[in-house]
Design a protein around this motif. Structure first.
Motif, short mmCIF file in Angstrom:
data_model
loop_
_atom_site.label_atom_id
_atom_site.label_comp_id
_atom_site.label_asym_id
_atom_site.label_seq_id
_atom_site.Cartn_x
_atom_site.Cartn_y
_atom_site.Cartn_z
N LYS A 48 0.82 -1.21 0.00
CA LYS A 48 0.00 0.00 0.00
C LYS A 48 0.86 1.27 0.00
O LYS A 48 0.64 2.18 -0.80
N SER A 49 1.84 1.30 0.89
CA SER A 49 2.70 2.50 0.95
C SER A 49 3.52 2.65 -0.32
O SER A 49 3.69 3.77 -0.83
N THR A 50 4.01 1.55 -0.83
CA THR A 50 4.80 1.60 -2.06
C THR A 50 3.95 2.15 -3.21
O THR A 50 4.43 2.96 -4.01
N PHE A 168 -2.82 10.16 1.58
CA PHE A 168 -2.67 9.97 3.03
C PHE A 168 -2.20 8.54 3.27
O PHE A 168 -2.85 7.59 2.82
N ASP A 169 -1.09 8.37 3.98
CA ASP A 169 -0.62 7.02 4.30
C ASP A 169 -0.77 6.78 5.81
O ASP A 169 0.05 7.24 6.59
N GLU A 170 -1.82 6.11 6.17
CA GLU A 170 -2.13 5.80 7.57
C GLU A 170 -1.94 7.01 8.48
O GLU A 170 -1.16 6.97 9.44
N PRO A 171 -2.65 8.10 8.18
CA PRO A 171 -2.42 9.35 8.91
C PRO A 171 -2.77 9.29 10.39
O PRO A 171 -2.34 10.15 11.15
MG MG Z 1 2.42 1.11 4.76
#
Ligand code: MG
Ligand code: ADP
Length: 248
Positions: A48-50, A168-171
């Motif tokens: 997901k982050s990638t 937004f990455d797991e804000p």
């Molecule tokens: Mg991640």
């Protein structure tokens, strides 16, 4: 600049990304329409982050194309600095400049990157602080704020660049539980105002209520995509059901 199709503001096609031999993204296709809120859910390590980092070119894809706001980020001739201005990003950590006041955190990139003058950048900064409910904290230093307030400042800072899309990455993942609601509230308000948003989150209630589209990722692919009522409410894939049974 090359034109996107339809009303897609983000268009990811055939995206592959590996770190050495580790294939992390194995052919991702995602389209995000202007004003759409897409929530990405899935187990840790699913990529997901990638994926978000490829949309911002913090990671360079191995193959595939990423189009954002008319810029093809994967075109070697693209003006990458200009293209990146279309994109605001908020991470799990708050990443504020600790030695700058809240107001200066919001104005520095406006002045240095966009060339706005002091008055204009301060006006826009104050508007966005107001929007996240922190107008009275302009002169505070980041370490005088709670984690939730810092994250709202980080959102206001990204908004001050007037991006076309917000990532937004797991804000809320690093926040104490009682501070999560305020940050999600700000994000919900942004969504209501029509901001295009790509949100990696474990907050299923938020995804259910705010997302137009939910993507479930596992093992570097999008396993299932659709409205939250479908993907979270009535998933059809076994892997989605297993994941949801763990987090709901
Ligand atoms: Mg991640
Ligand atoms: P998620 O955000 O879904 O938890 P990530 O995109 O962070 O997943 O990571 C997916 C996989 O890629 C994980 O196995 C992770 O260890 C690996 N990975 C992520 N970034 C790097 C990197 N810079 N170098 C090597 N491996 C990485």
């Amino acid at each position: 600049m090359s034109a996107g199709t339809d009303d897609a503001i983000v268009e990811i096609s055939g995206l592959h990304k590996a770190f050495g031999k580790l294939e992390v993204l194995k052919g991702i296709d995602v389209r995000v329409r202007r004003g759409e809120v897409v929530c990405i859910i899935g187990p840790s390590g699913s990529g997901k982050s990638t994926l978000l980092r490829c949309v911002n070119l913090l990671e360079e894809p191995n193959s595939g194309t990423v189009l954002v706001n008319g810029y093809e980020l994967t075109d070697p001739d693209v003006d990458i600095d200009r293209a990146r201005r279309s994109i605001g990003m908020v991470f799990q950590g708050f990443n504020l400049f600790g030695h700058l006041s809240v107001l200066d955190n919001l104005t520095v990139a406006q002045r240095k990157v966009l060339g706005r003058d002091a008055a204009e950048s301060e006006r826009i900064a104050r508007e966005n602080l107001e929007k996240v409910g922190l107008a009275e904290k302009a002169k505070s230093m980041p370490d005088q704020l709670s984690g939730g307030q810092q994250q709202r400042v980080a959102i206001a800072r990204a908004l001050s660049m007037q991006p076309a899309v917000m990532l937004f990455d797991e804000p809320t993942s690093a926040l104490d539980p009682e501070l999560v609601g305020d940050v999600l509230g700000v994000m919900r308000q942004l969504a209501d105002e029509g901001m295009t948003m790509l949100v990696v989150t474990h907050e299923m209630q938020f995804a259910r209520e705010v997302a137009d589209t939910v993507l479930f990722m596992d093992g570097g692919v999008v396993v299932e995509a659709g409205p939250p009522s479908k993907v979270i409410g009535e998933p059809s894939e076994e892997r989605t059901k297993t994941f949801l049974s763990r987090v709901l």
